[in-house]
Enzyme design. Structure first.
Site, short mmCIF file in Angstrom:
data_model
loop_
_atom_site.label_atom_id
_atom_site.label_comp_id
_atom_site.label_asym_id
_atom_site.label_seq_id
_atom_site.Cartn_x
_atom_site.Cartn_y
_atom_site.Cartn_z
N ASN A 9 11.30 -26.47 45.30
CA ASN A 9 11.31 -27.83 45.82
C ASN A 9 11.62 -27.71 47.31
O ASN A 9 12.77 -27.54 47.70
CB ASN A 9 12.37 -28.64 45.08
CG ASN A 9 12.44 -30.08 45.56
OD1 ASN A 9 11.73 -30.47 46.48
ND2 ASN A 9 13.30 -30.86 44.93
N ARG A 93 7.36 -28.73 43.32
CA ARG A 93 7.48 -30.18 43.36
C ARG A 93 6.73 -30.67 44.59
O ARG A 93 7.01 -30.25 45.72
CB ARG A 93 8.94 -30.58 43.46
CG ARG A 93 9.08 -32.07 43.47
CD ARG A 93 10.52 -32.47 43.50
NE ARG A 93 10.60 -33.91 43.37
CZ ARG A 93 11.73 -34.55 43.21
NH1 ARG A 93 12.86 -33.88 43.13
NH2 ARG A 93 11.74 -35.85 43.12
N HIS A 181 9.60 -40.41 42.03
CA HIS A 181 10.58 -39.96 41.02
C HIS A 181 9.92 -39.77 39.65
O HIS A 181 10.59 -39.81 38.61
CB HIS A 181 11.76 -40.95 40.87
CG HIS A 181 12.69 -40.97 42.04
ND1 HIS A 181 13.26 -42.13 42.51
CD2 HIS A 181 13.15 -39.98 42.83
CE1 HIS A 181 14.03 -41.87 43.56
NE2 HIS A 181 13.98 -40.56 43.76
N ARG A 241 18.12 -45.31 52.99
CA ARG A 241 16.86 -46.08 53.10
C ARG A 241 17.13 -47.55 52.73
O ARG A 241 17.94 -47.83 51.86
CB ARG A 241 15.81 -45.52 52.14
CG ARG A 241 15.26 -44.18 52.58
CD ARG A 241 14.35 -43.58 51.52
NE ARG A 241 14.88 -42.32 51.03
CZ ARG A 241 14.47 -41.71 49.92
NH1 ARG A 241 13.52 -42.24 49.19
NH2 ARG A 241 15.01 -40.58 49.55
N GLU A 379 14.40 -32.54 36.57
CA GLU A 379 13.06 -32.46 37.14
C GLU A 379 12.56 -31.02 37.19
O GLU A 379 11.37 -30.76 37.01
CB GLU A 379 13.07 -33.08 38.54
CG GLU A 379 13.27 -34.58 38.51
CD GLU A 379 14.03 -35.13 39.70
OE1 GLU A 379 15.20 -34.73 39.91
OE2 GLU A 379 13.47 -35.96 40.42
#
Ligand code: ADP
Length: 399
Positions: A9, A93, A181, A241, A379
């Site tokens: 990732n 990823r 996600h 964010r 994940e």
């Protein structure tokens, strides 16, 4: 001798990695870690699944190891750790698969080229996700690689959920609601039947609450709506964010503050959310522990937006059978889970306070019409599974 899968990732300043060993049908984590500070003060650490440190290395302050140097170090280290297993492939990823990639894909030069087209859609992530793929293709062309996308899970959304009310030409150009996600939602969907068969076959909202936060409506295992849209800045407020923002605010900032794209990008991605509202921290733990009114305001706003999105997603589903919490905040904060569930009482959710304090997995009362769960996401395992199964089905074509 068995097979091993490496999961990578890669971000702008770090590469996270995991090594999985295939044992029969199962994939078990052998080790995980990261190299951080790729362009500032690189630091590598690898840990066993129980958290014990297995290896560490620091490069001096100011060393620009970059993605290339980091990858070289990682590949050499991981090959030494294979313990007789054969490295079957590397799973990556990748944030954006556009509308095209509805599932993971075996990567070759043509696929990399196709994925480069999505750089303008995710300029802060996509180039970094692609960097190690390109390097490995060059250096180790025989090593199979698989790209797994954060957007794929949402491609089952109905057309209406993927549209903005903008002219058709922009829709065709790719200005659409993609959602992110997805690997986390896919993992939760894959394990939900073990916890709650009724929810797995019914209508569930999953809350992925981490530094990046989003929510996803899932109907009988298929994603139907998400709070994130064209980019991962939409929807809920997050660590830094802002979440959903009236586009008029962007115009105002341009007109009245003379701000250009990059300055607005910095504001809405790095200086807003929990950090911007509190002025203290982007970290939920810090805010929950603080008595400062602005810290409380940031948490209250986070919860208020979750409450509204939950209603919206339940409406998209046309009902609700279960609520699932996951990721850093969702898995660890009993306080946030309790407040979300209290806000959701009108939907039929009822908290089991003691079970929630213990961390679940079941956190809803037995009498609750809407069941509630705290389930850890994974994940990396999802990527490893995809990589293994995709390579198994394409083995004939591997030299
Ligand atoms: P990322 O999106 O970077 O993968 P994580 O899923 O690790 O992030 O989530 C990080 C967030 O989880 C941080 O805001 C952190 O404060 C929060 N978190 C972790 N543990 C707890 C806890 N016990 N209580 C509240 N928040 C927590």
């Amino acid at each position: 001798m068995g097979e091993a899968i490496v999961v990578l990732n890669a971000g702008s300043s770090s590469i996270k990695f995991s090594l999985f060993a295939a044992r029969g049908e199962e994939l078990s984590l052998s080790l995980r870690g990261q190299i951080e500070g790729l362009y500032t003060a690189p630091h590598f650490v690898a840990k066993a699944p129980d958290g014990r440190q297995k290896a560490e290395k620091s490069w001096g302050e100011g060393t620009k190891l970059g993605h290339e140097g980091a990858l070289e170090h990682l590949v050499a280290y991981l090959r030494g750790e294979l313990a007789g297993d054969q490295l079957a492939g590397v799973g990556h990823r990748v944030v954006h698969g556009g509308m095209q990639y509805t599932r993971p894909v075996r990567v070759d030069a043509a696929v990399v080229k196709a994925l480069e087209k999505f750089v303008p859609l995710a300029p802060l992530h996509q180039p970094h996700n692609l960097a190690p793929i390109r390097l490995l293709l060059e250096r180790q062309p025989a090593l199979p690689q698989v790209a797994c996308f954060d957007t794929s899970f949402h491609r089952s959304n109905p057309d209406l959920a993927q549209r903005f009310a903008l002219p058709e030409r922009l829709h065709r150009e790719g200005v659409q609601r993609y959602g992110f996600h997805g690997l986390s939602y896919e993992y939760i969907t894959s394990v939900l039947p073990k916890y709650d068969a009724r929810a797995a076959a019914g209508k569930t909202v999953v809350l992925h609450l981490g530094n990046g936060s989003s929510m996803c409506a899932i109907d009988a295992g298929r994603g139907v709506a998400s709070t994130m849209g064209f980019t991962a800045v939409d929807g809920l407020p997050m660590g830094t964010r802002c979440g959903a923002l009236d586009p008029g605010v962007v115009l105002y900032l341009m007109d009245q503050h003379g701000m250009h794209a990059r300055a607005i990008e910095k504001l809405i991605y790095q200086e807003s959310g929990l950090l911007g509202v509190s002025g203290i921290s982007s970290d939920m733990r810090t805010l929950l522990a603080s008595a400062e009114p602005r810290a409380r305001l940031a948490v209250d706003l986070y919860l208020y937006r979750i409450r509204r999105e939950l209603g919206s997603l339940a409406a998209a589903l046309g009902g609700l059978d279960a609520i699932v919490f996951t990721a850093g905040i969702g898995e660890n904060s009993a306080e946030i889970r309790a407040r979300v569930l209290r806000d959701a009482a009108w939907l039929g959710a009822e908290l089991d306070a003691a079970a929630n304090e213990k961390g679940g997995p079941r956190i809803g009362a037995a009498s609750s019409r809407v069941s509630a769960w705290a389930i850890p996401t994974n994940e990396e395992l999802m990527i490893a599974r995809h990589t293994r199964s995709l390579l198994a089905t394409t083995k004939e074509t591997v030299s």
